[in-house]
Structure formats: C-alpha cells, structure tokens
Design a protein around this motif. Structure first.
Motif, PDB file in Angstrom:
ATOM      1  N   SER A  77       0.822  -1.212   0.000  1.00  0.00           N
ATOM      2  CA  SER A  77       0.000   0.000   0.000  1.00  0.00           C
ATOM      3  C   SER A  77       0.858   1.265   0.000  1.00  0.00           C
ATOM      4  CB  SER A  77      -0.907   0.008   1.233  1.00  0.00           C
ATOM      5  OG  SER A  77      -0.132   0.151   2.411  1.00  0.00           O
ATOM      6  N   SER A  78       0.203   2.399  -0.162  1.00  0.00           N
ATOM      7  CA  SER A  78       0.912   3.681  -0.179  1.00  0.00           C
ATOM      8  C   SER A  78       1.511   4.015   1.183  1.00  0.00           C
ATOM      9  CB  SER A  78      -0.034   4.806  -0.611  1.00  0.00           C
ATOM     10  OG  SER A  78      -1.146   4.901   0.256  1.00  0.00           O
ATOM     11  N   SER A  79       0.947   3.485   2.253  1.00  0.00           N
ATOM     12  CA  SER A  79       1.521   3.740   3.578  1.00  0.00           C
ATOM     13  C   SER A  79       2.733   2.853   3.836  1.00  0.00           C
ATOM     14  CB  SER A  79       0.468   3.518   4.670  1.00  0.00           C
ATOM     15  OG  SER A  79      -0.012   2.186   4.651  1.00  0.00           O
ATOM     16  N   GLU A  80       2.762   1.690   3.233  1.00  0.00           N
ATOM     17  CA  GLU A  80       3.899   0.776   3.406  1.00  0.00           C
ATOM     18  C   GLU A  80       5.075   1.170   2.517  1.00  0.00           C
ATOM     19  OE1 GLU A  80       1.244  -3.200   4.473  1.00  0.00           O
ATOM     20  OE2 GLU A  80       1.576  -2.590   2.388  1.00  0.00           O
ATOM     21  N   ASN A  81       4.775   1.664   1.318  1.00  0.00           N
ATOM     22  CA  ASN A  81       5.816   2.141   0.401  1.00  0.00           C
ATOM     23  C   ASN A  81       6.025   3.629   0.655  1.00  0.00           C
ATOM     24  OD1 ASN A  81       5.889  -0.431  -0.860  1.00  0.00           O
ATOM     25  ND2 ASN A  81       4.108   0.144  -2.096  1.00  0.00           N
ATOM     26  N   ASN A  82       6.927   3.910   1.574  1.00  0.00           N
ATOM     27  CA  ASN A  82       7.046   5.262   2.111  1.00  0.00           C
ATOM     28  C   ASN A  82       8.505   5.715   2.093  1.00  0.00           C
ATOM     29  OD1 ASN A  82       7.330   7.406   4.190  1.00  0.00           O
ATOM     30  ND2 ASN A  82       5.179   6.979   4.586  1.00  0.00           N
ATOM     31  N   ARG A  83       8.713   6.932   1.613  1.00  0.00           N
ATOM     32  CA  ARG A  83      10.046   7.546   1.714  1.00  0.00           C
ATOM     33  C   ARG A  83       9.907   8.888   2.418  1.00  0.00           C
ATOM     34  NH1 ARG A  83      13.624   8.478  -3.594  1.00  0.00           N
ATOM     35  NH2 ARG A  83      11.739   9.609  -4.233  1.00  0.00           N
ATOM     36  N   GLN A  84      10.737   9.105   3.414  1.00  0.00           N
ATOM     37  CA  GLN A  84      10.750  10.363   4.153  1.00  0.00           C
ATOM     38  C   GLN A  84      12.177  10.896   4.135  1.00  0.00           C
ATOM     39  OE1 GLN A  84       8.116  11.722   6.238  1.00  0.00           O
ATOM     40  NE2 GLN A  84       6.609  10.151   5.737  1.00  0.00           N
ATOM     41  N   VAL A  85      12.356  12.053   3.517  1.00  0.00           N
ATOM     42  CA  VAL A  85      13.650  12.720   3.491  1.00  0.00           C
ATOM     43  C   VAL A  85      13.540  13.973   4.351  1.00  0.00           C
ATOM     44  CG1 VAL A  85      15.402  13.830   2.068  1.00  0.00           C
ATOM     45  CG2 VAL A  85      14.162  11.841   1.190  1.00  0.00           C
ATOM     46  N   ASN A  86      14.288  14.026   5.440  1.00  0.00           N
ATOM     47  CA  ASN A  86      14.242  15.156   6.364  1.00  0.00           C
ATOM     48  C   ASN A  86      15.639  15.763   6.476  1.00  0.00           C
ATOM     49  OD1 ASN A  86      11.397  15.119   7.652  1.00  0.00           O
ATOM     50  ND2 ASN A  86      12.052  12.980   7.778  1.00  0.00           N
ATOM     51  N   LEU A  87      15.772  16.987   5.958  1.00  0.00           N
ATOM     52  CA  LEU A  87      17.057  17.662   5.937  1.00  0.00           C
ATOM     53  C   LEU A  87      16.989  19.007   6.640  1.00  0.00           C
ATOM     54  CD1 LEU A  87      17.949  17.074   2.172  1.00  0.00           C
ATOM     55  CD2 LEU A  87      18.774  15.747   4.121  1.00  0.00           C
ATOM     56  N   ALA A  88      18.104  19.417   7.204  1.00  0.00           N
ATOM     57  CA  ALA A  88      18.249  20.763   7.752  1.00  0.00           C
ATOM     58  C   ALA A  88      19.372  21.453   6.992  1.00  0.00           C
ATOM     59  CB  ALA A  88      18.565  20.708   9.242  1.00  0.00           C
ATOM     60  N   MET A  89      19.080  22.642   6.511  1.00  0.00           N
ATOM     61  CA  MET A  89      20.052  23.407   5.712  1.00  0.00           C
ATOM     62  C   MET A  89      20.400  24.697   6.458  1.00  0.00           C
ATOM     63  SD  MET A  89      19.312  25.182   2.009  1.00  0.00           S
ATOM     64  CE  MET A  89      20.500  26.253   1.197  1.00  0.00           C
ATOM     65  N   LYS A  90      21.669  24.874   6.783  1.00  0.00           N
ATOM     66  CA  LYS A  90      22.110  26.081   7.487  1.00  0.00           C
ATOM     67  C   LYS A  90      22.981  26.911   6.561  1.00  0.00           C
ATOM     68  CE  LYS A  90      24.072  27.748  11.836  1.00  0.00           C
ATOM     69  NZ  LYS A  90      24.647  27.357  13.150  1.00  0.00           N
ATOM     70  N   VAL A  91      22.610  28.172   6.399  1.00  0.00           N
ATOM     71  CA  VAL A  91      23.330  29.080   5.513  1.00  0.00           C
ATOM     72  C   VAL A  91      24.311  29.918   6.326  1.00  0.00           C
ATOM     73  CG1 VAL A  91      23.138  30.931   3.818  1.00  0.00           C
ATOM     74  CG2 VAL A  91      21.354  29.173   3.957  1.00  0.00           C
ATOM     75  N   ASP A  92      25.583  29.828   5.997  1.00  0.00           N
ATOM     76  CA  ASP A  92      26.613  30.634   6.660  1.00  0.00           C
ATOM     77  C   ASP A  92      26.456  32.090   6.215  1.00  0.00           C
ATOM     78  OD1 ASP A  92      29.224  32.001   7.053  1.00  0.00           O
ATOM     79  OD2 ASP A  92      29.868  30.021   7.747  1.00  0.00           O
ATOM     80  N   SER A  93      26.300  33.000   7.149  1.00  0.00           N
ATOM     81  CA  SER A  93      26.035  34.405   6.817  1.00  0.00           C
ATOM     82  C   SER A  93      27.280  35.142   6.327  1.00  0.00           C
ATOM     83  CB  SER A  93      25.466  35.132   8.040  1.00  0.00           C
ATOM     84  OG  SER A  93      26.382  35.069   9.126  1.00  0.00           O
ATOM     85  N   THR A  94      28.441  34.482   6.423  1.00  0.00           N
ATOM     86  CA  THR A  94      29.683  35.121   5.977  1.00  0.00           C
ATOM     87  C   THR A  94      30.018  34.775   4.529  1.00  0.00           C
ATOM     88  OG1 THR A  94      30.550  35.056   8.233  1.00  0.00           O
ATOM     89  CG2 THR A  94      32.142  35.419   6.450  1.00  0.00           C
ATOM     90  N   ASN A  95      30.100  33.475   4.232  1.00  0.00           N
ATOM     91  CA  ASN A  95      30.482  33.050   2.881  1.00  0.00           C
ATOM     92  C   ASN A  95      29.345  32.365   2.119  1.00  0.00           C
ATOM     93  OD1 ASN A  95      30.313  30.536   4.075  1.00  0.00           O
ATOM     94  ND2 ASN A  95      32.541  30.279   4.234  1.00  0.00           N
ATOM     95  N   TYR A  96      28.207  32.222   2.769  1.00  0.00           N
ATOM     96  CA  TYR A  96      26.987  31.650   2.176  1.00  0.00           C
ATOM     97  C   TYR A  96      27.180  30.197   1.694  1.00  0.00           C
ATOM     98  CZ  TYR A  96      25.043  36.203   2.810  1.00  0.00           C
ATOM     99  OH  TYR A  96      24.606  37.359   3.390  1.00  0.00           O
ATOM    100  N   THR A  97      28.090  29.517   2.354  1.00  0.00           N
ATOM    101  CA  THR A  97      28.170  28.064   2.178  1.00  0.00           C
ATOM    102  C   THR A  97      26.980  27.433   2.892  1.00  0.00           C
ATOM    103  OG1 THR A  97      30.577  28.059   2.036  1.00  0.00           O
ATOM    104  CG2 THR A  97      29.536  25.995   2.696  1.00  0.00           C
ATOM    105  N   CYS A  98      26.421  26.392   2.307  1.00  0.00           N
ATOM    106  CA  CYS A  98      25.256  25.716   2.890  1.00  0.00           C
ATOM    107  C   CYS A  98      25.669  24.345   3.416  1.00  0.00           C
ATOM    108  CB  CYS A  98      24.147  25.553   1.857  1.00  0.00           C
ATOM    109  SG  CYS A  98      23.511  27.110   1.224  1.00  0.00           S
TER     110      CYS A  98
END
Length: 294
Positions: A77-98
């Motif tokens: 079922s759609s509940s059994e076939n499940n993908r969850q991608v959870n990311l946190a992205m932090k932007v450096d305020s000096t050089n804007y590297t992520c």
C-alpha cells in the motif's frame, strides 16, 4: 509510441523464484538476486507484486513428476511504500556556504528498489532513472558523510540513513537579498517524458506510495521570503495528491515540504491527463529557487 498502438502484442516473461513452505499454511519466497544488493526472504520488487505464479514442487523421488502450485503474490500500500527525506540546511552568513544534515527513511518498495544506492551496490538498471537519484546527487554537493544506520529484514524492510553534505553554490547574496537554489534535490517518482494524449492502454503506476521531502532552512534573522506564494500549492485528482508548502517557523527559520502521494494501481487510458497534471506540477514546483529579503 509503438507500444501504445493496437499493433503492439504484449508478451509474458518469467523470473526464477524459489518458494519454501513456512509455518502451517504459508509460503516464503526467495527471489534470485539480479544485482549485488539482493533481496530478503518474501521481498519482491513491485513488478512481481500481485502477480500470478506457477511453482513446481519437486519430490525427493525423482521418478515422480513434480506437482504444480498456482499462487498470486501479495501487494503493498501507499503507507507501506514510504520515503521520508528530512534535511536541515544552514546558511553561513559570511560566505553563504550551505551545510546539510539529515535522515532518509525508506520503507517498502523504496527500500527494495533504492537502499542499494546507499550501500554502493547500485540498483536495478531497468527502473525509471529517477529512482537512482539521491537528494545530493548533483555535482554541486560535496558528501561528507553517508551512513546506513539500520536495515530490517522483515516487511516492509525499513532502512534508515544519516547524511551530511555541503554546497558552495546553493546560496548567494546580492543587494541585501539571499538567493537559495534548491533544485535537483527533490526527486519524486515521475516520468520525465509522458504522453498527455489519451491512450488505448491504461497507465500503470509502479506502485502505490507516499513520498515526502522536507528541508528546514536556517537563514540569518530578519529575512522574509519574497516568492513564498509560488511554493504553496496543492493539486488533488484521481491519480494522487501533490503538495508543496513553504512556511516560516520563526525568525530566520523556514520549512519547505514537497509531498507526492498516490494510492492507485492504474489510471484508465482516457484519464491519463490527470497523471500528466500531477507530473507537470512536480516538474514545475520541485526545483525551488527562493528569494529572501529584509
């Protein structure tokens, strides 16, 4: 296009599989692996789910002809076939590297089809190429850590992966504005090319599924998203539901979520336009480019 004309003749194929009696009345399937990753007992790729099968039961006495067993394999079922991608992205305020950190959770067919990617085993080459893409497959990302934390050998074969990667080109600052390029990160299972014309044949979903990508954005305080309205969108039809959401959690913190859910096995040929609507919406929205200003 030939495959969608009355001139095309369907064919029948077979894939070798072993079955062993299990418990009192059950059967356990063992599929011959076709790549380095392989399969767990009772694990079948989507193209063998809900399929008719014939098993030949061999007797110890070779002089006795084997008997046959007709079976239909289980589905998922759609509940059994499940993908969850959870990311946190932090932007450096000096050089804007992520810097990105997060977790990927795979269940059901998403585990069966794609967990090999995270174990350097590759995947079935006959699949839609989108299944081969990770959130950080683009060359703009530098992978610093990719670790498979756990894999379950029982249905729905849940797999957990932790990731850590970075990018020097996903963010830039110009005239007091911050531009975030989140393209090539969200890879929902849609077809790159899809004929919107009605067909004499039904459209068959690979499998019913729930696919969710979440990216928490950490920016310097005081910035607001100028084009947030472009990424708050929902489309619901007979094929499924696609939704993109961008919301402010607090000052400098935002959450972007892209979700595609489909619970159907097939869509009739004269209703293929609904599948095309979903696919087009995903292609249009799932490569977000955000602008933040003070």
């Amino acid at each position: 296009n030939y495959f969608e004309t009355p001139d095309f003749t369907a064919f029948v194929t077979y894939i070798p599989c072993f079955v062993i009696p299990y418990n009192k009345d059950g059967l356990r399937y063992y599929l011959v692996k076709n790549n380095e990753e392989g399969y767990f007992p009772d694990e079948l790729p989507f193209y063998l789910e809900g399929s008719d099968g014939v098993f030949f039961l061999k007797k110890q006495d070779s002089s006795i002809r084997p008997t046959t067993l007709l079976v239909k394999t289980a589905g998922s079922s759609s509940s059994e076939n499940n993908r969850q991608v959870n990311l946190a992205m932090k932007v450096d305020s000096t050089n804007y590297t992520c810097q990105f950190t997060g977790k990927i959770s795979l269940s059901g067919q998403f585990s069966t089809l794609t967990r090999g990617l995270y174990r350097n085993h590759g995947i079935d080459s006959s699949l839609n190429p989108v299944y081969r893409l990770k959130p950080y497959s683009s060359k703009k990302f530098v992978v610093e850590e990719e670790k498979v934390n756990s894999i379950s050998n029982v249905f729905p074969f849940k797999t957990s992966i932790s990731v850590n990667f970075s990018s020097k080109s996903s963010a830039r600052s110009e005239k007091s504005e911050i531009y975030l390029d989140l393209s090539n990160m969200i890879h929902h299972p849609v077809l790159e090319y899809f004929d919107v014309a009605d067909s004499v044949y039904d459209f068959f979903n690979d499998f019913a599924f729930t696919d969710i990508f979440r990216i928490k954005l950490e920016l310097p305080q005081g910035y607001k998203c100028k084009n947030a309205g472009d990424y708050n969108f929902v489309l619901n039809n007979i094929y499924g539901k696609y939704e993109m959401k961008l919301s402010e959690l607090n000052d400098g913190s935002w959450m972007m979520e892209s979700s595609l859910i489909s619970s159907v096995k097939s869509v009739k040929g004269n209703e293929r336009k609904f599948v095309a609507e979903i696919f087009d919406a995903v292609k249009s929205k799932a490569n977000p480019k955000l602008i933040f200003s003070k």
